[in-house]
Design an enzyme around this catalytic site. Sequence first.
Site, short mmCIF file in Angstrom:
data_model
loop_
_atom_site.label_atom_id
_atom_site.label_comp_id
_atom_site.label_asym_id
_atom_site.label_seq_id
_atom_site.Cartn_x
_atom_site.Cartn_y
_atom_site.Cartn_z
CG ASP A 472 154.59 154.07 93.97
OD1 ASP A 472 154.16 154.43 95.09
OD2 ASP A 472 155.71 154.39 93.22
CD GLU A 475 149.11 155.57 98.14
OE1 GLU A 475 148.15 154.69 97.02
OE2 GLU A 475 149.69 155.79 98.02
CG ASP A 548 153.85 160.25 92.93
OD1 ASP A 548 154.56 160.13 93.00
OD2 ASP A 548 152.96 160.14 92.28
#
Lengths: 885, 546
Positions: A472, A475, A548
């Site tokens: 997770d 980015e 999300d």
Amino acid sequence: WKKDEFKRCDQTIFCREYRNLDIGSSKWYVSDVNLTNGKVRARLVNEDDGEAEHGGSLILHLSAYQDGIVRVKVKEADQKKKRFEVPDVIVKELEEKRLWIQRLIEKDGASMVVLSGHEVVLLHKPFQLYVRNGKETLLSLNAKGLFHFERQREKREGENWDDTFRSHTDTRPHGPQSIGFDVSFYGADFVYGLPERATGLTLKPTKGAEIVSEPYRLFNSDIFEYIYESPFGLYGAVPVMQSHGEKRTTGFFWLNAAEMVVDVLAKEKAEEGAAEEVSRVDTHWMAESGAFDAFFFIGPGPKDVIRQYTSVTGKSIMPQFFATAYHQCRWNYKDEADVFQVDAGFDEYDMPYDVLWLDIEHTDGKKYFTWDPVLFPNPKEMQDKIAAKGRKMVTIIDPHIKRDNNYYIHKEAQSKGYYIKNKHGADFDGWCWPGSSSYLDMLNPEVRSWWADKFSYSSYQGSTPNLYIWNDMNEPSVFNGPEATMERDNIHYGGVEHRDVHNAYGYYFHMASVEGLMKRGENNDRPFVLSRSFFAGTQKVGAIWTGDNNADWDHLRVSVPMLLTLGLTGITFAGADVGGFFGNPDAELLTRWYQLGAYYPFYRGHAHLDTKRREPWLFGEPYTSLIRESLHTRYALLPYFYTLFREANVNGLPLMRPLWMEYPSDKHSFAIDDEFLLGKDILVHGVYSEKAVSEEVYFPGSQPWFDVRTGASYSGGQTVQVPVTLDSIPVYQRAGSIIPRKDRFRRSSFQMENDPYTLVIALNGTYEARGELYIDDGKSFDFEKGAYIHRLFTFADGRLTSTNLAPGNKGTKEFTTSCLVERIILLGLKSKDLSSHRVLVESSGTQVSAEIGPSLLRKGYHQTNSLVVRMPKVRISDDWSIKVL
Amino acid sequence: LNLRGVAPQDEKYYQSAVIKCRDGSKSFPQERLNDDFCDCADGTDEPGTNACPEAKFYCRNSGHRPLILFSSRVNDGICDCCDGSDEYDGKINCRNTCWEAGEKSREKLKKKLGVYKEGSGIRKKDVENSRILRRQHEGELVPLKRDEKHLKSVVDKLREIKLVLLLEMSLVAALLWWQCCRRRITRPEKEAVEKEEKRAREEKERLEKEEREKRERESTPAKEASQQAEDVSHQVEEQAEDPKIPRTTEEEEEVVDNSEHTDEEDDELANLTEEERGRVIAARWTGEDVSDIKAKAEAESANPLESTSSYDDESEALDEANVQPEDVEDEDYGHHSAYEDASIESESLDDDEASWWSRLKAAPSALLKMFSFSRSHPVDISEAERIRKEFREASDKLQGVQSRITELEDRLKQDYGKDGEFYSFHDKCFELKDKKYTYKVCPFKDATQQEGHSTTRLGRWQGFKDDYKSMVYEHGDRCWNGPERSLRVKMRCGTKLELRSVDEPSRCEYVAELSTPAMCLESKVKELERQLVVQEIPQDGSHDEL
């Protein structure tokens, strides 16, 4: 959504400038065209440059590959600093498919290359490039004259290259180096692609006379509470676009990982009136930096374009069988007792699940590869206990490393210099879950290899062979950085600036973790790593999810176009969090989400830390039963899913397909994104509103579709207002298809291994049908050496036949199964053929009975429109034929 | 006849040659029973295989308890029945563990029975004691009510006398005032007085009107000092009574909440250090309390002068809000506080006005003298004080009696379970110390979580739920970005009354376990005894034909 924390186009220098350019403002022309090494080499010169102008000309390389792929690279003839070319995206095998261009035709101020079935025309002045098919133009570059290339240069005196956004200043040490150009798609009604954003399937125009919109942005960002219908980019970026019209599908891919924006230009009014022969979509592509390395895909069909694109960037990795089943996640299952309680809950309610996930709170202080000593004191025993029921676990491993001198990962990474550096050359230090953190430089293969070793059982204490991984925040998410990520002037391996590698960072991290599981499994346990961030090529390493999302109906609805778009860009193993991550879904929304999610390629329930518990049995009846039914639906269809995953693995095709992928000339279907095809045989339409009583379902094609629950049929080529109840969403099987199922309930997919098959045959008007089944051991790479079974089922002349579809010389290893066919269900029989009778299993000479029966084994299901063949007892892996009628 | 997976009581059902599916959907010939193909959607024909999704498998488990399994467990490679009968396809060999498991289970059952037996004894006593205590409380209420009635009449009488006295004194005061200030009396003043009287009569419908009047008065420039004085007194009263005031403070809280979602925050973030910004953004996901950082950000982004003044405003608003309840109380006591009100008033008067008041206060004797001139039966000052004193004493006593009545009535009107078994819970609180927190659960009141000096309310008493098996607390302190906290206390039979555990399975939704003899029901003891008897009967293993 904190809109102001992200840059708008007018706050982004290159975007602002390029967007204001006039059509035809490009000043480049072509000179010195020649053939070298089977490639076309040409010089691009700027009209404004004097003879000895600093900066010089550009060099264009044009090459071609088998199966309709044209590649164009442009770079400065004299590169000051080498432009970053994104490594490890293009598959090595591509080079083997390169065509050796033999001949260059010079004619009327143009150079032409003739390939098999298409030509590339390079117009000299102005510089324009066309991909054509005889008289038909397919694709063009710079036809609108928007090609601009900022050549790297020295800073002029008094010039300031700093770019300040909010409190952050990007020093841009190498100055402006952006690239922009236009690409036109001919014969196209719509363009698709460019994930990831929460919008519809078609990419609507963003620029034109009456349009006020941001361009489509590709800049991987951790966006808190993202909103529905926004062109802003989310967690991942794939700079690939597909166009589609009735007769032609084409594609374009720009391999560049810097911030990119794309405008889809609205058709001009005058053009509409003019006698335009073919419809066309013009697009304008712009990137802050990086290289010009572009691919044109000529189609002609949607599946061809995907095959062409994935032959450049790679096919989908074959998932483990368990990974295709249902996953249960929450931020966070608190402790071992909680884990066991949730596990027991599934058993208590006879709900199958395969994987239980642990989010960040399982670690000791957000130090990945560790366990909270109080909450998870016995991780191995815990995993073993879960694994005793054939289930797996997943732990989260993020790329931010806690700057804690007692943390071995940090100590090693720091001493080895494995962190990304800030502009001053020191280890970059940003804020994420653990607090002060540094980020591993995953661009460096050595760092990836070191990271991969951390997944070994000896290094990752408390891990077992039944533990898989979740990446997770890759980015990368940096809470206190500009746009919640890191500074663009941070420095990676090889002196590469973060601005150049940004969109691919998450991909490299994902790749490194996958490499870890490959090493751990001695290259024979298929890795499963879920990632939030992704880039072109992610499909060959693992799965992703849409991040999300919110527990609301809009997010349920948008999950379909989001996943369809990912599929069009090669990333097929994807799903949206069932239930919605933020907020509390009510029982109805959650039920609808489970019903739809059962057809997502990746099926996982997940929830935010602050939400109420929502394990699927907590909402009482009828919801518990309906969610159980959705889970069982998924499990029954796992053989079909797995066959589709293999198809994606072989030819890149997505599991979730827009209707036009299977019905390319059906204009009505081009913009439909509230329903989709799973493979080519199942049509799914979600229910996206509260208390819905009916849904408008479009049935594509000319053959009927059968309701999978009732067997009722609907003719193709029409839109029907179909009544719905809370019990189910509309799902149909295509006439002419055969779908393999495993209808027996189990705790998890593991226990289904030896269960018998049900074959559901939906006959078309001529009493014919066809289907496939792929089986292997579900976990190893032996299938690559031939250890698999691939069957073809055909129904014709009243006879069902099973034949081998695998090539004779598939490899050295073998896979066998003793699974039988226990039931054959026939839909679409005329009433004269609907009667109990004896059926001959020709291969064994035995007779079995066929009776009218239901297509689904549930209480209260009585059907009079389907025929069920009882226990033909043929092996699924054998050749056989059964005379049914 | 293959009766695998069939419960003994159902064996008869399968005796005929043609058997009906239980849901009536169809029939099947006996040879299709357990033939590993699902004919009845409800699973009637496949009790012993996993062919029907909805079938149930019965295992006998001789030596232990019988078990009914979902068909999904049959031949799935996992031993579910202690007799191993669910795994018969030869892929796995399940050892028969029924005797050991049975022993263990019987031990457990015996232990449980012991606890229930002892607990139910305690419960019996508790219920009896509670009944006695309850009767006592009910008994106490009767004389108290009598006392209340008596005291009320005494207090009423005294109040009347006191009112007369007060009225007389007011008259004197008015006289005096008229003497010293008559030159200043003007028509508007008179009107204001009349208006005020009218207002007092119409108290109930006053809220909106009052607001209007207030604005009216405020907008009219007060020319006369006396009128100004009047207005000030009105305002003090009105502000204190204004129901809007407490709401104002709520609104301010809301504003603070909202600000977390506005663009202002974004600008504020710019003022923070790298770390602080990281923490604020992380908090969006985690709900960590970062108000300290935010406050800092606000302080830094706001003009320092403005921010000080806004703090002042806030504290003023709070002060005003605090005034209110006292004033309301005063009203309950009738007009005896008019004197005190006047003294507040006097502080805001001009010197001129103050002078007559000070004269009035300074010369009670003169006042009385004057008073007696005008009155036919004189009042002496000590009499007035005596009455005041008596009134105070009587009303204090009444108050005491009334509060005890309220307390008893409150207590008696609560629900204490079917047998009144929770009567003794009324005055109890249960505590549990965790690593970090101390939990305190008070039945009929509230539940809290304490960490050091800070207390978080987990919920207010809502009553018993689940047929008196749980106590429920709701509407506790709101979580950051989340729901109001709540607590469900599950009660289990135990010989000791204690809070066993507190857990938070969902954010801000707490679950606790309380052991109490109140849950040890006699009927359950019988049931457990029966269970034990059944389990202790040695079962015939040879009956197992599998």
